[in-house]
Every structure is written in structure tokens, then in C-alpha cells.
Design an enzyme around this catalytic site. Sequence first.
Site, PDB file in Angstrom:
ATOM      1  N   ARG A 136     -16.380 -16.251  16.387  1.00  0.00           N
ATOM      2  CA  ARG A 136     -16.909 -17.245  17.324  1.00  0.00           C
ATOM      3  C   ARG A 136     -16.304 -18.613  17.041  1.00  0.00           C
ATOM      4  NH1 ARG A 136     -23.104 -17.098  16.271  1.00  0.00           N
ATOM      5  NH2 ARG A 136     -22.422 -16.739  14.151  1.00  0.00           N
ATOM      6  N   ASN A 174     -22.713 -22.960  21.833  1.00  0.00           N
ATOM      7  CA  ASN A 174     -23.644 -22.198  20.987  1.00  0.00           C
ATOM      8  C   ASN A 174     -23.378 -22.566  19.538  1.00  0.00           C
ATOM      9  OD1 ASN A 174     -25.647 -19.882  20.768  1.00  0.00           O
ATOM     10  ND2 ASN A 174     -24.065 -19.231  19.335  1.00  0.00           N
ATOM     11  N   GLU A 175     -24.396 -23.105  18.880  1.00  0.00           N
ATOM     12  CA  GLU A 175     -24.273 -23.426  17.456  1.00  0.00           C
ATOM     13  C   GLU A 175     -22.955 -24.136  17.155  1.00  0.00           C
ATOM     14  OE1 GLU A 175     -27.086 -19.972  15.468  1.00  0.00           O
ATOM     15  OE2 GLU A 175     -24.919 -19.689  15.440  1.00  0.00           O
ATOM     16  N   GLU A 334     -33.397 -19.524  18.792  1.00  0.00           N
ATOM     17  CA  GLU A 334     -33.161 -18.253  18.108  1.00  0.00           C
ATOM     18  C   GLU A 334     -33.986 -18.194  16.834  1.00  0.00           C
ATOM     19  OE1 GLU A 334     -29.175 -17.221  17.055  1.00  0.00           O
ATOM     20  OE2 GLU A 334     -28.318 -17.946  18.935  1.00  0.00           O
ATOM     21  N   ALA A 383     -24.663  -5.522  14.931  1.00  0.00           N
ATOM     22  CA  ALA A 383     -25.377  -4.337  15.399  1.00  0.00           C
ATOM     23  C   ALA A 383     -26.657  -4.092  14.616  1.00  0.00           C
ATOM     24  CB  ALA A 383     -24.462  -3.101  15.308  1.00  0.00           C
TER      25      ALA A 383
END
Length: 740
Positions: A136, A174-175, A334, A383
Site C-alpha cells: 500500500r 487511507n492511513e 477501523e 486473509a
Amino acid sequence: MKPWPHCQSPREETVRARRDFAWPKLLTADGRGIAFGGDYNPDQWPEDVWDDDIRLMTQAGVNTVALAIFSWDRLQPTEDHWDFGWLDRIIDKLGKAGIAVDLASATATAPLWLYENHPEVLPRDKYGHPVNAGSRQSWSPTSPVFKEYALTLCRKLAERYGANPYVTAWHMGNEYGWNNRDDYSDNALEAFRAWCRRKYGTIDALNQAWGTTFWGQEMTGFDEAFIPRFMGADSMVNPGQKLDFERFGNDMLLDFYKTERDAIAEICPDRPFTTNFMISTDQCCMDYAAWAEEVDFVSNDHYFHEGESHLDELACSDALVDSLALGKPWYVMEHSTSAVQWKPLNTRKCKGETVRDSLAHVAMGADAINFFQWRASAFGAEAFHSAMVPHAGEDTKLFRQVCELGATLRALADAGVQGSGLAASDTAILFSAESEWATRSETLPSMKLSHWHDVRDWYRAFLNAGARADIVPLAYDWSSYKTIVLPTVLILSDADTRRLAGFVQAGGRVVVDYATGLLDERFHTWLGGYPGAGDGLLRSMLGVRGEEFNILGAGAEGEPNEIRLTGTGDSSTMDGAVTRLWQNDVTVAGPHVQVLATYAGEEADEWELDGTAALTRNAYGAGEAYFLGCDLGVSDLTRFVSGWLAVQPQSSRQPQVNSQSQSSRQPQVVGATPDVLHTVRQSDDAIFDFYLTRGRSDVELRGIAGEPIVLFRAERGSDGGAYTVHRNGVLVVKRPNPSL
């Protein structure tokens, strides 16, 4: 909302202007309610799963989701092709089910074709290596090429969804800073030189700020200013330069956020904007006091710290978030339903903690509870990160807890909690992002300092003493508090030192700890003795003068690794307290100084500290100033808070508390309230008391006034005002606002 005593000024008056507060509406009849949901990634799943998702969301009480955070590649699969069809369909399905959308700008990850065609957008690490795509934020915030592509995407989204009634908020990026906080690329170098030119004006001013006469680093022009790339395995970076590089990195990402926000706002100005901060006591990489000015509502991502400090750490982090929000509602964007997959030890949550943690955030001022993520991924790096719907599906303990939480949040919303403000304490622990950055420097007497962890330890000490402190940015107005604590605030400017001195002179109480006020904002050491902030004003306020630091550690084989303290005169409060890291060798330099404790014993004598003042109190103007000249653990800080700060209960309506010890199932009467975290939220017509157990013991509360709204792992006794609250339990009661 009517003002709560002594809480409005530090929250509503900051030293800088900020955007007007705006809160996203839900798709309810009046747009109100506590937001509940999480990150939703429908593009990871076949479309035949979507209807089942919405069925389960409705069952759980989900009313909002964050959408398209990592979906740029699905929206723009090639440079010349856009595909919004799938996003149109899922937004329509969600909206018709009454679920609002917090739509992301989708710029957190770029498509692989962009990196392949334009590798110059990649950031670089300090060794010059590209930070490659595949994770990311693999992009440089100073890359003009990346910015052009990102803003094109923002405008496309705004044009398509700006008038969509189901899209009620914009989630930018995001972040920010997760993977590109420190960028050493050539783009960053040029931007850093421009930043230095704007900040300092002349190269002489920059040379002076960085102290470049040391090690022959003087520059003749801004084109010689450099970023602190790798200089050798054992080389130390110029600390003034490194501090400015930290500031620069913060500013570049903030500028990128604002550019994205403004591109959407030009087309869609009537929806609120936010981005998710990353505030926990293990991370706080940005100067969020500056970021908070640029969002319409404050949002935060918080992941729990396993172990006995779990709830305390959560409350400490939230206390800073609430201050950044100026007492307005804020968003948990979150957190996790249970275990994550990115820690060395990925523990699941204990019984009750999934719901308890969420209600604790509400107790600390949050009006939105969201998780990462809605459905656990079947593949990819996360996951095995817990989710609202686990791999095992809906017939699970975890999903049933999610449904229970949804119903509880609805009950709180129906009772009127939404929009109420968190009542302030009369004590503020000051937080400084710059001091946190500074404690990471490798040029300090010890590399084991942590400003943020010391803030956390002080916060826990107040809880252990039966009280609660606020966490307030140093830059904000904290003048209306009664007590101010500065834990390892290494950097104090002359202006901030004068603010402190004025606060004490006017009758306030300040507590300065062992590594505070050593440096100015340029990372220059204040001279004349420690702590020298304000050209000696801090020393005068404290009435002490330090000559040298004494640093202990297990690495010094055969030498003492701790020193004990003893009280002086009639004081025995701190007898037996232990310092293990840092001791100041000070002399008393003021006529009104009272020495509360000294270093004592053979270990102290080893370092010529036996009898030297360790803890002092000084009368200064109409107030008083305490100096803790050494590091202390949480238990010893608790003794100091209880013994010398004479902490009073945080509410005039303290309950009677019984605590059940771990060794016995019978309740034990205790004298204070350290076993309960008690917060108060207030609206115009009501007060909501939140009681959360802090330990493993059951707690019996008596004398509780008001109507019970939430009894989670708690029971009401035969006496209407008596309750038993179990481990990880929560009691919420509502009572009339007495100020009406």
C-alpha cells in the site's frame, strides 16, 4: 450543548483556524444514529455474494460502510478505460437497504500499469532503493506525475457520485504515511529544498537552525540542502535536519491530502471529508494536531494492545483523539473484531472484549464504530485478519457478538447519546508529535526514551489513582485545566515555556518529568543547566538546576541497574520507588523548593547521587511546579499522583465500589475507583455515565443514579442503584442534566 465545567476552552480554542465541523448523515428518517459498519470490499467477491452481504448487514444493524478504498485498479483497469458499473450497482444495493456509503478517493493503492509506465512515482528508502509496488501507499506524495493521475481519479469519482444520495461522506486516501512517511526520492529532495526555503528564508537561517558548523556541514545555498539518506552504518544524522525532515514528511502528505480533498470539493462541496488517522500508543506518525484542522470530522484507526493494559491503552489513545476533535463526535474508522495477522503475537480478543472495546470508544466520545473489515478475505496479505463475518460464516460466536453490538449501539442512539460530548477532566497530559519524533533520535543520552509511552504510563497512573486525565496537544489551549503534566516533552519552545510559566503564576499546577524541556524547536540544547527551556525560565519555575544525566541499563555489566528513592522529612509517599533509566543530578536553586524524595542507598552513592533531590515541589507565583528528576514505573507514578497531586474523584457523583479480587469470589470493599473506568457524556438535556471494569475482577457499584441503558456483562441488584459489572463489562446509565 451547555458547557461542561472547565472543558470548553481547551477544546474549542486552538492556536490555529480549522474547518467547520460536519458529520455524515445516515440514511435514517432524520439522518441521525450511531454509525456502525466497516470497510467493505465487494470487489474481492463474486457479485452473487453481495445480496447475502446486505442481508447479513441488515441483520447486524450495519448502517454505513467505507467503500472502494483499494479499488483504483478496478475503476481504471487500463489508462484509457474506466469501469464504474460494479461500483454503481453496489452503491445502489447498499443505499436501497438503508446503508450509507463513505466513499474513498481510492488513491491508497495505484494500478500496476501506472507503476510500470511511470516508475518515477515510487518513493525511495534512505538507501536509495525504490519502495516497489505490491503493498500500500507505494507512491511519492511529491511526485507530480502521481498527483496528476490521482486527481483525475478524484474528479471522476466526484462527477459520478457527488450528487448520489447514498454517498454521505468522502474518505480520502487511507492511513496516509503507512508506507511512504519518509521518502528519499529525488522528487522529495527538490520538495524538501523548497520547503526549507519557505521555512527559513535565508541559507544563514537554515545553517543556524541545523547547527551546520558541527562536522563541517555549512551550506552556501538551498541547492546544497540534502535529505538524511544513508550516511554509513555507524553514522549519526544531524538531529536538527532529521527533525525538519520529519516535519517536511508530515507536511507533504498533508498537502497531498488537501489537494485530493479540494479536487473533490470543487465538484462536490456538500459532503463532509475525513481521513483515518493512526493513533495508538504504539504509533502516531503524523502531527495530527495539524491534520485535525483539515478534516470535517476526526477519524481514527485503533488496534488493541494485548495484555492487562488493553483497556487503558485504548482509553489513552481515545483521549488524544477526543482532544483533536475538540470535544465533537469522532469516528472509529477501523478496529478489529478479534485477532489481526500482522503482529508477532496475534491474540484473539477475550470474552466480551469485542463489544466492550466498541463501547469503550463510545464512552470516550466516538459516535461511529467501524471495523476492518466486513467479510474476512479469502486471500491476500490480511486473509487471517478478523472481520465482522469470519471465514466460518454467520453461525459463529463472532458474528453473534457483532449483532449484539449493533443492537446495543441502536439502544445508545435511541437514548440520545449521539452528539453528546465527553466531559473533561481537570488534568491535562500534554502530547507533542515533535517530542515523539525527537525521542527516536540516536543522538540523545538514551535511545530508550518514548514520549508517547510515557504519556500512556501517566494516563494509567491517574486511572490507578481513581481519576482520569485528558490527553491534549501541546499546541492547543490548555489554560483552563487545573493540572498540567509534561511527560518527556523533550522539545519546548520559548513561547511554550512562557505559556507554562504563566499558567503556574496564575495558580495552576504543572508536573515536569525527567527529560522535558532539554531542547528548543531546532533541536538545540538549552544552556545553563537542565531543564533549560526558555533560556532558564523552566529552571526558575521548578527551582532546580541539573548538571548531568545519569543513565542506567543492563548493558553496563557489574554496575547498578536501578536506584531507589526515599522520602524526606515527614514525607514517605515515595519511599522505595525505583528508577531504572534516567536520573538528573540536580541542585536545589530556589528558596521555596521542597524536596519530596532523594536518591538513596549504595547504588545512589555509586553515582554520587546519595541525598540528591529526585522529586521536588516549588511555589511559583500563585501556583506550584513539581519536578520528577527520574523515570518511574506506573506503580510509582500512581503513588505520586495519589500522594502529592491529591487527586479528587472525577465526578461529584462517585459511586460506592466493591471489587472482587482474583483470589476470591466474594466482593471486597475498596476505598477509591481504580477498578472502574468512569466517563461522562453530556447533551443539552441528559448525562450519560459509562462504567467499564478495568481488571479481571467483578465490580459491585452502589448509589448509581439514573436509568440503565446498557447492561453488558452486568446485572442490576435488588437495590435500584446497585449493579454488578463483570470482567469486560459495561454499564451505561442516563440521568437528567442538572444544569437545566
